[in-house]
Structure formats: structure tokens, C-alpha cells
Design a protein around this motif. Structure first.
Motif, PDB file in Angstrom:
ATOM      1  N   GLU A 189       0.842  -1.185   0.139  1.00  0.00           N
ATOM      2  CA  GLU A 189      -0.027  -0.091   0.050  1.00  0.00           C
ATOM      3  C   GLU A 189       0.916   1.229   0.110  1.00  0.00           C
ATOM      4  O   GLU A 189       0.774   2.062  -0.609  1.00  0.00           O
ATOM      5  N   ILE A 190       2.027   1.421   0.877  1.00  0.00           N
ATOM      6  CA  ILE A 190       2.986   2.480   0.948  1.00  0.00           C
ATOM      7  C   ILE A 190       3.453   2.633  -0.379  1.00  0.00           C
ATOM      8  O   ILE A 190       3.664   3.612  -1.038  1.00  0.00           O
ATOM      9  N   ALA A 191       3.923   1.403  -0.814  1.00  0.00           N
ATOM     10  CA  ALA A 191       4.526   1.718  -2.457  1.00  0.00           C
ATOM     11  C   ALA A 191       3.690   1.947  -3.566  1.00  0.00           C
ATOM     12  O   ALA A 191       4.296   3.003  -4.250  1.00  0.00           O
ATOM     13  N   GLU A 192       2.610   1.603  -3.374  1.00  0.00           N
ATOM     14  CA  GLU A 192       1.754   2.256  -4.185  1.00  0.00           C
ATOM     15  C   GLU A 192       1.314   3.637  -4.189  1.00  0.00           C
ATOM     16  O   GLU A 192       1.341   4.245  -5.292  1.00  0.00           O
ATOM     17  N   GLU A 193       1.264   4.077  -2.882  1.00  0.00           N
ATOM     18  CA  GLU A 193       0.879   5.543  -2.887  1.00  0.00           C
ATOM     19  C   GLU A 193       2.318   6.309  -3.250  1.00  0.00           C
ATOM     20  O   GLU A 193       2.003   7.572  -3.941  1.00  0.00           O
ATOM     21  N   LEU A 194       3.265   5.624  -2.903  1.00  0.00           N
ATOM     22  CA  LEU A 194       4.583   6.454  -3.350  1.00  0.00           C
ATOM     23  C   LEU A 194       5.017   6.607  -4.626  1.00  0.00           C
ATOM     24  O   LEU A 194       5.281   7.354  -5.317  1.00  0.00           O
ATOM     25  N   LEU A 195       4.361   5.586  -5.501  1.00  0.00           N
ATOM     26  CA  LEU A 195       4.533   5.786  -7.253  1.00  0.00           C
ATOM     27  C   LEU A 195       3.710   6.615  -7.664  1.00  0.00           C
ATOM     28  O   LEU A 195       3.911   7.266  -8.742  1.00  0.00           O
ATOM     29  N   VAL A 196       2.565   6.783  -7.047  1.00  0.00           N
ATOM     30  CA  VAL A 196       1.606   7.927  -7.362  1.00  0.00           C
ATOM     31  C   VAL A 196       2.348   9.290  -7.335  1.00  0.00           C
ATOM     32  O   VAL A 196       2.199   9.944  -7.985  1.00  0.00           O
ATOM     33  N   LYS A 197       2.763   9.299  -6.020  1.00  0.00           N
ATOM     34  CA  LYS A 197       3.613  10.685  -5.738  1.00  0.00           C
ATOM     35  C   LYS A 197       4.502  10.705  -6.665  1.00  0.00           C
ATOM     36  O   LYS A 197       5.056  12.097  -6.941  1.00  0.00           O
ATOM     37  N   VAL A 198       5.372   9.895  -7.025  1.00  0.00           N
ATOM     38  CA  VAL A 198       6.436  10.295  -8.053  1.00  0.00           C
ATOM     39  C   VAL A 198       6.086  10.167  -9.511  1.00  0.00           C
ATOM     40  O   VAL A 198       6.950  10.357 -10.284  1.00  0.00           O
ATOM     41  N   GLY A 199       4.906   9.866  -9.702  1.00  0.00           N
ATOM     42  CA  GLY A 199       4.251  10.011 -11.066  1.00  0.00           C
ATOM     43  C   GLY A 199       4.421   8.943 -12.085  1.00  0.00           C
ATOM     44  O   GLY A 199       4.415   8.881 -13.233  1.00  0.00           O
ATOM     45  N   ILE A 200       4.584   7.518 -11.233  1.00  0.00           N
ATOM     46  CA  ILE A 200       4.934   6.470 -12.122  1.00  0.00           C
ATOM     47  C   ILE A 200       4.089   5.283 -11.719  1.00  0.00           C
ATOM     48  O   ILE A 200       4.466   4.263 -11.716  1.00  0.00           O
ATOM     49  N   PRO A 201       2.531   5.616 -11.405  1.00  0.00           N
ATOM     50  CA  PRO A 201       1.869   4.323 -10.785  1.00  0.00           C
ATOM     51  C   PRO A 201       1.766   3.335 -11.792  1.00  0.00           C
ATOM     52  O   PRO A 201       1.530   2.012 -11.383  1.00  0.00           O
ATOM     53  N   GLU A 202       1.672   3.580 -13.020  1.00  0.00           N
ATOM     54  CA  GLU A 202       1.455   2.620 -14.287  1.00  0.00           C
ATOM     55  C   GLU A 202       2.678   1.694 -14.280  1.00  0.00           C
ATOM     56  O   GLU A 202       2.706   0.711 -15.007  1.00  0.00           O
ATOM     57  N   LYS A 203       3.786   2.089 -13.676  1.00  0.00           N
ATOM     58  CA  LYS A 203       5.240   1.046 -13.860  1.00  0.00           C
ATOM     59  C   LYS A 203       5.266   0.371 -12.724  1.00  0.00           C
ATOM     60  O   LYS A 203       6.245  -0.483 -12.767  1.00  0.00           O
TER      61      LYS A 203
END
Length: 255
Positions: free
Chosen positions: A129-143
Motif C-alpha cells: 500500500e505504501i509503495a503504491e501510494e509513493l509510485l503515485v507521488k513520484v508520477g509512475i503508478p503505471e510502472k
């Protein structure tokens, strides 16, 4: 008395550097020469200077990746030379390097989860959950399911930033995080760092990106030959540097 102590502690800078000296090659190369400075919580300090000036060595001393010959580093009230729990202190310090150092056999999501599971002892679900939130924060959730080799350099560096943030550190250190990137990828990494600065993260950034220093830094520190030559606001440093060495350096890189 407890209240006074707490007030004292909260007022102390989160990073304190006292008379750091560091040399290499049996003392023949002096990297740091009696360097001292404080960084209050929430401040963004950008360190600039020519190659070999001691910038990266100072940064690496902040988590004892380099052990100083003498002097003291105090992180959030704990002296790194005296603590028995150096690794515990290090978990409060995120670091992003020039190279991304991602695990090539792990997906992006797994790269961001790994240290959380091992060091922070988080459950797989919480770490994910934390990792997914942070990938949104850095702009690459689709990766999330991609592997490092499938990413651009800028995307890999943003994964490295997310991985460091996943540990929820009190301090973030950046050692020339854009120097290995192609010019068009630099902005996407600096935008993430700028957002972190706006969010109030304590940051010490070694960088050649003068635009970032102008826009994000609370202070700019100019180093040369192992010494802090100038330590002031971005406006002061770029508009009216006090030292000839600073003027000479800026004259070369700003024109």
C-alpha cells in the motif's frame, strides 16, 4: 523539567556537523577540512561546488557511508560516532545516489517494498500500500509491474526516490541525483524533489542544477577544496556572492 528537555530537543537542528575532517590516500588528499554546519528540520540545503570540493564526501559522512577522521555528526540528537545503533539511525536517513541501484530482477513495486519488509518489518500488504501510494507521488503508478531495465533513467531515479521515501525517513540526502540522466529526463526528477521540498522534507542535496537551487533551496552552500566558502540564501548567493571563488565558479557554470 521534561517539558524543557523536549522543547530543547525540538529546537535543536536535525543535522549538526561539527569540525568534520576527512582525508584519503593516507592523508595526501584532504576531502573535508574542518567543516561545520547545522540543518534545521524542514530545511532544504543545496550544496554546490566544483568536482573534488568535498560535497559528496560531506554528504556520505551524514550517514557514515564515509567515516570522518575527526569531528562529529549528530542526527536528531544522536552522535553517529557514539551510538551503538548506527543502523537504526540510518533508517531515518533516505539517500538517493547518482546511480539508481535498483534490483534488476525485482519489479518496480517489489523494489519499493523490499526494505520496508526487511528493515521496517512491515507486512506485505502494508508495504504494498505504501509503495503504491509513493509510485503515485513520484508520477509512475503505471510502472508498478515493470522491471528497471524497461524504464528510462528518469523513471528509474524516481523509483529510487520512492524506495527511499518508503522508509519514511526524517531526512533525505541526494548525491547529484540527475547527473547520470539525459537532459530531457532531468526535469521529471527535479519536479519530484521540488514537491518533496514543498511538503517540508528536510533535504541536503548535492547538485549542479542551479535552477533547482534557486527554486527549492532555503540555503545554498558553496564548497571548494574541502571548505565551506559561502553559506547563504539562493538570492544572496546568485545575486551578490561575497567571495571571489564563488563568483568565479558561478561565472563558469551560469554562462
Amino acid at each position: 523539567m521534561d517539558t524543557a528537555t523536549q522543547t530543547n530537543n525540538s529546537a535543536a537542528p536535525i543535522i549538526q556537523i561539527r569540525h568534520l575532517r576527512k582525508s584519503f590516500y593516507h592523508g595526501k588528499l584532504v576531502a573535508l577540512n574542518d567543516v561545520s554546519m547545522d540543518v534545521p528540520q524542514g530545511q532544504v540545503a543545496v550544496v554546490i561546488g566544483p568536482s573534488g570540493s568535498g560535497k559528496s564526501t560531506m554528504l556520505r559522512c551524514l550517514n557514515y557511508l564515509e567515516v570522518p577522521d575527526s569531528g562529529e555528526v549528530i542526527i536528531d540528537g544522536i552522535s553517529l560516532s557514539q551510538t551503538r545503533n548506527l543502523n537504526e539511525v540510518r533508517t531515518e536517513i533516505g539517500m538517493v545516489f547518482q546511480q539508481f541501484n535498483l534490483f534488476p530482477h525485482l519489479s518496480v513495486l517489489e523494489n519499493v517494498m523490499m526494505a520496508q519488509r526487511i528493515v521496517r518489518k512491515r507486512s506485505r500488504q502494508e508495504a504494498q500500500e505504501i509503495a503504491e501510494e509513493l509510485l503515485v507521488k513520484v508520477g509512475i503508478p503505471e510502472k508498478a509491474d515493470a522491471y528497471p531495465l524497461q524504464l528510462s533513467g528518469g523513471q528509474q531515479q524516481r523509483v529510487a526516490i520512492a524506495r527511499a521515501l518508503a522508509m519514511q525517513p526524517k531526512i533525505m540526502l541526494f548525491d547529484e541525483p540527475t547527473s547520470a540522466l539525459d537532459p530531457e529526463m532531468i526535469k521529471e526528477v527535479l519536479d519530484v524533489m521540488l514537491q518533496l521540498a514543498q511538503d517540508g522534507m528536510t533535504m541536503v542535496v548535492v547538485s549542479h542544477e542551479m535552477g533547482f537551487a534557486r527554486n527549492a533551496a532555503d540555503r545554498v552552500i558553496f564548497m571548494d577544496e574541502g571548505n565551506i566558502i559561502e553559506d547563504t540564501t539562493p538570492d544572496e548567493l546568485f545575486r551578490a556572492p561575497r567571495h571571489e571563488r564563488t563568483r568565479e565558479f558561478l561565472g563558469k557554470i551560469l554562462h
